[in-house]
Write a protein that holds these residues in place. Structure first.
Motif, PDB file in Angstrom:
ATOM      1  N   ASN A 158     -26.577 -57.794 -34.646  1.00  0.00           N
ATOM      2  CA  ASN A 158     -26.834 -56.451 -35.160  1.00  0.00           C
ATOM      3  C   ASN A 158     -25.600 -55.597 -34.925  1.00  0.00           C
ATOM      4  OD1 ASN A 158     -27.715 -53.952 -35.904  1.00  0.00           O
ATOM      5  ND2 ASN A 158     -29.503 -53.901 -34.564  1.00  0.00           N
ATOM      6  N   ASN A 159     -24.799 -55.417 -35.966  1.00  0.00           N
ATOM      7  CA  ASN A 159     -23.564 -54.667 -35.823  1.00  0.00           C
ATOM      8  C   ASN A 159     -23.790 -53.180 -35.606  1.00  0.00           C
ATOM      9  OD1 ASN A 159     -21.713 -56.900 -36.246  1.00  0.00           O
ATOM     10  ND2 ASN A 159     -22.418 -56.908 -38.361  1.00  0.00           N
ATOM     11  N   ASP A 160     -25.006 -52.706 -35.858  1.00  0.00           N
ATOM     12  CA  ASP A 160     -25.326 -51.294 -35.648  1.00  0.00           C
ATOM     13  C   ASP A 160     -25.866 -51.027 -34.245  1.00  0.00           C
ATOM     14  OD1 ASP A 160     -24.619 -50.617 -38.262  1.00  0.00           O
ATOM     15  OD2 ASP A 160     -26.607 -51.132 -39.027  1.00  0.00           O
ATOM     16  N   SER A 161     -26.056 -52.083 -33.458  1.00  0.00           N
ATOM     17  CA  SER A 161     -26.585 -51.907 -32.112  1.00  0.00           C
ATOM     18  C   SER A 161     -25.496 -51.415 -31.174  1.00  0.00           C
ATOM     19  CB  SER A 161     -27.148 -53.234 -31.601  1.00  0.00           C
ATOM     20  OG  SER A 161     -27.512 -53.134 -30.237  1.00  0.00           O
ATOM     21  N   TYR A 162     -25.891 -50.671 -30.134  1.00  0.00           N
ATOM     22  CA  TYR A 162     -24.934 -50.220 -29.127  1.00  0.00           C
ATOM     23  C   TYR A 162     -24.628 -51.327 -28.124  1.00  0.00           C
ATOM     24  CZ  TYR A 162     -29.249 -49.607 -26.471  1.00  0.00           C
ATOM     25  OH  TYR A 162     -30.465 -49.816 -25.868  1.00  0.00           O
ATOM     26  N   THR A 163     -25.297 -52.467 -28.230  1.00  0.00           N
ATOM     27  CA  THR A 163     -25.021 -53.589 -27.333  1.00  0.00           C
ATOM     28  C   THR A 163     -24.378 -54.722 -28.128  1.00  0.00           C
ATOM     29  OG1 THR A 163     -27.075 -54.846 -27.650  1.00  0.00           O
ATOM     30  CG2 THR A 163     -27.149 -52.975 -26.113  1.00  0.00           C
ATOM     31  N   ALA A 164     -23.892 -55.720 -27.406  1.00  0.00           N
ATOM     32  CA  ALA A 164     -23.258 -56.874 -28.051  1.00  0.00           C
ATOM     33  C   ALA A 164     -24.172 -58.091 -27.984  1.00  0.00           C
ATOM     34  CB  ALA A 164     -21.922 -57.177 -27.368  1.00  0.00           C
ATOM     35  N   ASP A 165     -25.482 -57.848 -27.894  1.00  0.00           N
ATOM     36  CA  ASP A 165     -26.443 -58.936 -27.723  1.00  0.00           C
ATOM     37  C   ASP A 165     -26.647 -59.744 -29.001  1.00  0.00           C
ATOM     38  OD1 ASP A 165     -26.970 -58.157 -25.080  1.00  0.00           O
ATOM     39  OD2 ASP A 165     -28.467 -56.703 -25.733  1.00  0.00           O
ATOM     40  N   ILE A 166     -27.265 -60.918 -28.834  1.00  0.00           N
ATOM     41  CA  ILE A 166     -27.729 -61.739 -29.947  1.00  0.00           C
ATOM     42  C   ILE A 166     -29.246 -61.548 -30.024  1.00  0.00           C
ATOM     43  CG2 ILE A 166     -27.813 -64.030 -30.964  1.00  0.00           C
ATOM     44  CD1 ILE A 166     -24.978 -62.933 -30.494  1.00  0.00           C
ATOM     45  N   PHE A 167     -29.727 -61.047 -31.165  1.00  0.00           N
ATOM     46  CA  PHE A 167     -31.128 -60.681 -31.296  1.00  0.00           C
ATOM     47  C   PHE A 167     -31.920 -61.755 -32.037  1.00  0.00           C
ATOM     48  CE2 PHE A 167     -28.808 -56.708 -30.854  1.00  0.00           C
ATOM     49  CZ  PHE A 167     -29.581 -56.021 -29.930  1.00  0.00           C
ATOM     50  N   ILE A 168     -33.245 -61.596 -32.029  1.00  0.00           N
ATOM     51  CA  ILE A 168     -34.155 -62.474 -32.750  1.00  0.00           C
ATOM     52  C   ILE A 168     -34.998 -61.613 -33.675  1.00  0.00           C
ATOM     53  CG2 ILE A 168     -36.047 -64.131 -32.565  1.00  0.00           C
ATOM     54  CD1 ILE A 168     -35.022 -64.779 -29.753  1.00  0.00           C
ATOM     55  N   GLY A 169     -34.928 -61.880 -34.990  1.00  0.00           N
ATOM     56  CA  GLY A 169     -35.652 -61.085 -35.966  1.00  0.00           C
ATOM     57  C   GLY A 169     -36.400 -61.950 -36.968  1.00  0.00           C
ATOM     58  N   ASN A 219     -35.606 -54.499 -23.929  1.00  0.00           N
ATOM     59  CA  ASN A 219     -34.965 -54.419 -25.243  1.00  0.00           C
ATOM     60  C   ASN A 219     -34.696 -53.004 -25.707  1.00  0.00           C
ATOM     61  OD1 ASN A 219     -37.588 -53.609 -25.849  1.00  0.00           O
ATOM     62  ND2 ASN A 219     -38.155 -55.616 -26.698  1.00  0.00           N
ATOM     63  N   ASP A 220     -35.070 -51.979 -24.912  1.00  0.00           N
ATOM     64  CA  ASP A 220     -34.749 -50.584 -25.233  1.00  0.00           C
ATOM     65  C   ASP A 220     -35.093 -50.231 -26.666  1.00  0.00           C
ATOM     66  OD1 ASP A 220     -33.691 -49.961 -22.678  1.00  0.00           O
ATOM     67  OD2 ASP A 220     -31.835 -50.990 -23.205  1.00  0.00           O
ATOM     68  N   GLY A 221     -36.231 -50.714 -27.141  1.00  0.00           N
ATOM     69  CA  GLY A 221     -36.680 -50.361 -28.487  1.00  0.00           C
ATOM     70  C   GLY A 221     -36.136 -51.257 -29.568  1.00  0.00           C
TER      71      GLY A 221
END
Length: 286
Positions: free
Chosen positions: A218-229, A180-182
């Protein structure tokens, strides 16, 4: 060792960190750097490619500011822009000769009518493919309906990792909690088993959950992943659920027309996120 000639990347020196974080050039590639203040001279890049007969001659890749651009060597005005989420599949199809830039452009035109309707449906309920309502708090698995062509575009080296029984197995949405690179955990596709999910309706909005976490963008992420928060997603972070014609579900951003996709880097890993034509269809199993 790859059976294909390497493809040439021209990468902005300011984006070196992207290469390391996202392992962008892990494919069979040649990499050359240019300074950020330099004009991106595609004609010059084309001549460099032509001077290296051992690399792919028909196309090359330019990477700058989180944007990939595939360029036709003999006609540098013919280009195709794509995102990180499509990098592996796009480059593989170019290097194997299974696609050209015109192929990608035509594919985008063909899916224009398949974009999602961004309007929210009042009284929306999560349903399975049979039309049965899935109540809040009831766990289910998400099976990824894979396109058979996804297998054909994998290299011989990647195919060798799995036998025919594995190829015929079902694919599932799972959680990546170790790469997850942090950032927070994100979802991905893998064969044979996945995670359990559920839905929660808050103020008439249906959210997908995994354990105590909510799936979000997360629109601020450098990836286009779907996250879990842990927090309920804000409006610009929400996923919107749609129904395909066969009753299975697909996802977009809230009020967006672009579907979440899944591209299979190898038989064992499907990257789920945004970035190209098509859609990822999911079957609820409960």
């Amino acid at each position: 060792m790859s059976r294909h000639a390497p493809i040439h990347y021209f990468v902005c020196s300011e984006n070196l960190d992207d290469l390391h974080i996202n392992d962008v050039t892990k494919n069979h590639t040649i990499v050359e750097y240019f300074d950020s203040e330099d004009v991106v001279d595609l004609a010059k890049f084309a001549e460099i490619v032509k001077s290296k007969p051992d690399c792919v001659q028909k196309h090359f890749i330019v990477y700058k500011d989180n944007e990939f651009r595939a360029v036709e060597t003999d006609n540098v005005e013919n280009t195709f822009v794509f995102s990180l989420s499509l990098e592996n599949r796009t480059v593989l199809r170019l290097t194997t000769g299974k696609a050209t830039i015109d192929t990608f452009i035509e594919e985008e035109k063909n899916v224009e009518d398949e974009y999602a309707n961004p309007e929210r449906q009042p009284g929306f309920k999560l349903r399975d493919a049979k039309g049965e309502i899935v109540p809040d708090g009831v766990t289910f698995d998400l099976e990824i309906i894979r396109d058979p062509d996804d297998y054909e575009e994998l290299s011989e080296e990647e195919d060798a990792e799995y036998d025919e029984d594995d190829r015929g197995s079902k694919d599932w949405v799972a959680v990546n909690d170790y790469m997850n690179d942090g950032e927070e955990d994100h979802i991905f596709g893998q064969p044979q088993y996945g995670e359990s999910f559920e839905c929660e309706t808050i103020n008439g909005i249906v959210y997908l959950k995994c354990g105590d976490g909510y799936l979000y963008i997360n629109n601020d992420s450098y990836t286009a992943d779907i996250f879990i928060g842990e927090k309920v997603p804000a409006k610009d972070q929400r996923l919107q659920i749609h129904y395909a014609k066969d009753g299975n579900i697909c996802l977009t951003g809230w009020g967006d027309r672009n579907y979440v996709t899944c591209y299979w880097i190898k038989c064992s890993y499907g990257a789920i996120g945004f970035g190209g034509p098509g859609m990822m269809k999911l079957r609820l199993v409960w």
